[in-house]
Design a protein around this motif. Sequence first.
Motif, PDB file in Angstrom:
ATOM      1  N   UNK A  10       0.639  -1.037   0.110  1.00  8.03           N
ATOM      2  CA  UNK A  10       0.288   0.153  -0.235  1.00  8.03           C
ATOM      3  C   UNK A  10       1.026   0.895  -0.198  1.00  8.03           C
ATOM      4  N   UNK A  28       2.458   4.316  -1.852  1.00 14.58           N
ATOM      5  CA  UNK A  28       2.709   4.427  -3.379  1.00 14.58           C
ATOM      6  C   UNK A  28       3.508   5.056  -3.926  1.00 14.58           C
ATOM      7  N   UNK A  76       6.188   6.638  -6.533  1.00 14.20           N
ATOM      8  CA  UNK A  76       6.421   7.480  -7.808  1.00 14.20           C
ATOM      9  C   UNK A  76       7.627   7.875  -8.275  1.00 14.20           C
ATOM     10  N   UNK A 113       2.839   8.080   2.779  1.00 17.36           N
ATOM     11  CA  UNK A 113       1.597   9.426   2.351  1.00 17.36           C
ATOM     12  C   UNK A 113       2.243   9.768   1.211  1.00 17.36           C
ATOM     13  N   UNK A 114       1.490  11.136   1.441  1.00 16.38           N
ATOM     14  CA  UNK A 114       1.704  11.936  -0.658  1.00 16.38           C
ATOM     15  C   UNK A 114       3.177  12.763  -0.255  1.00 16.38           C
ATOM     16  N   UNK A 141       5.847   9.755  -2.259  1.00 16.41           N
ATOM     17  CA  UNK A 141       5.311   9.968  -3.494  1.00 16.41           C
ATOM     18  C   UNK A 141       6.238  10.883  -3.517  1.00 16.41           C
ATOM     19  N   UNK A 153       2.754   2.037 -12.652  1.00 17.66           N
ATOM     20  CA  UNK A 153       1.631   1.860 -11.684  1.00 17.66           C
ATOM     21  C   UNK A 153       0.409   2.017 -12.432  1.00 17.66           C
ATOM     22  N   UNK A 158      -2.947  -0.747 -11.896  1.00 14.76           N
ATOM     23  CA  UNK A 158      -3.718  -0.189 -11.520  1.00 14.76           C
ATOM     24  C   UNK A 158      -5.189  -1.262 -12.708  1.00 14.76           C
TER      25      UNK A 158
END
Lengths: 293, 316
Positions: free
Chosen positions: B56, B58, B60, B111-112, B115, B249, B253
């Motif tokens: 989980x 994310x 980038x 979280x953000x 990324x 990604x 997805x």
Amino acid sequence: MDFGPYLLLATMEGAVGAAVLALTALGLSLVFGVMRVVNVAHGEFFMLGAVIAWWVAHLVGAHPALGFLAALVVAPIMVGLVAAVAERLVLRRLGYDPEATIVATIGLLYVIQQAALSTFGPDARPVEPPVDFRILLPWFGYSGYKLLVIAAAAALMLCVWWVLARTRVGLMMRATRFDRETARAFAIPVDRVYGGVFALGAMLAAVGAVLIVPIQQAHYLMGHDPLLLSFIVVIIGGLGSLRGTVLAALVIGMSDGVISVFFSPTLAKILATLLVAIVLVIRPTGLFGARAA
Amino acid sequence: MTAGGLDRAALLHLAVPALLFALQFVLPDYHHVNLARVMVLASFAAGYNIVFGYTGLLSLGHAMFFGAGLYTAGLLAQYAGVAAAPGFVLAILAGALFAALVGILALRTSGVSFMIVTLMFAQAAYLALHYFGDYTRSDEGFVVPAELRRLFGLALADPATRYFTALALFTGTLAVCHAVARSSFGRVLAAIRENEERTRMLGYDVFAYKLVALALSGAVSAAAGAAYAMLFGYVGAGLASIQYSIYPLLWVLMGGAATVLGPFLGTLAMFYLVDTASGFTSAYLFLVGLALIALVLFFPKGVLGTLRERALPWLP
């Protein structure tokens, strides 16, 4: 040229970059601050502003100043509309979930970029500066337009500050940012505030782009660097802190200009990106976040 | 989980490589090469899935791990004449090490911030490739000569060998992902994804688990990168750009996050979607962008994720 004037020139170039960067980053920071949305497509709004500015200036055709002024009005409005539509159709449906909105804005980035490539083409195209005078310094002449850019950016930022701090709309934005649920309980139309803020953020980027386009030319890939630099600025300045954002934009923009003149621009960017990563790791709220949040 | 469910799942995962093995005898040349490429890229996506789907997180920045494998194998072959097999092993080690180093820093955020930190590290790595352009040849890239691309005496440039090697890599990553999904390690990763605080309260060292997951993911991504360099013979900075952080990604997805076969399905679908589209328009980025938006809006679980929810609960 001696070192002194050379440094002066580098500083002035840096100041122009910093002024535009501050506008762009302010848009990103506003969106993140109020909506908690990381808008990866922000650089494309910047690019869109520049491309539309070229179209408008091209269509008006008359005196460069007339075309430029028309672009300064039309480009931000059109970009704002695109952003408002994207917000309404995509971001709102996602419930502003941080991760989902990042993926969606990446998608938006590709769509806008491709739209520009398909219509505007792969060439870089210039817009004529609205004024044509040079300020003669003892060592070199300097474009008067670049000084105008700095003044315009400063004036616009004062406007944004005034709206946020002194008007009813600004109060609504600040209330929404502070506590969305309570704001809703006080009958603030949170949905409309979100839509407005997203559009406003995009418009700030577009204005920055219109200002820079007589210096830099419009190109469909030009959104990449402003996005990266805006990220850097917003993070160093503290996520969501407007004062920090402007301050950081000045520091980063100036040092980027100065370092790029004296050293390799690639090295400057490597150092800046690594610095950001380290800052985020050590101080997740950013350097100014705790104080001015 | 019944014994029958386990059998069905295992059978399915044996059937897919077997089908791919059989396909090579009937495929026309064009699709033969394409499928080899899809298998290598699907391995990359599978590596990404370990972090994004199961844990989980994310990220980038996975292009930097793909690029680590690509450039370790490519540069070693080009400048030191290292053969494919040791180059491949070294590339995997480099990927794992690089991912662990990035993880030690980046996993302190969540979280953000996570990324953005991974994005920034990947960007710095990408720019570094340009900074050392004398050796890496930047965006232009370089071609690894065919005589260096040999594995156990077989020429990797030969289509049949290339297909076999890609299939072997893909089967290997499939086995790794299947093992991770079924192991207690994988269950802890899923627990972290669902509720990190609760997992911590249960006494698991969340940071260590995430770090191992990232290192494993980096190793698999680097393996795919090294295979890409060796099989297709091209090494360029474009393959380590932000686009190659976003592609996995998108593929994951589309196929379904946290499913073993999802990355392959997503890569295959997206590859042929873009391939078909580019037949009549050059605007394939529209497709990538719209696919991302549509997936996240209407189909956040992807093909296999939705299928698992609706009809096949035993799907790993």
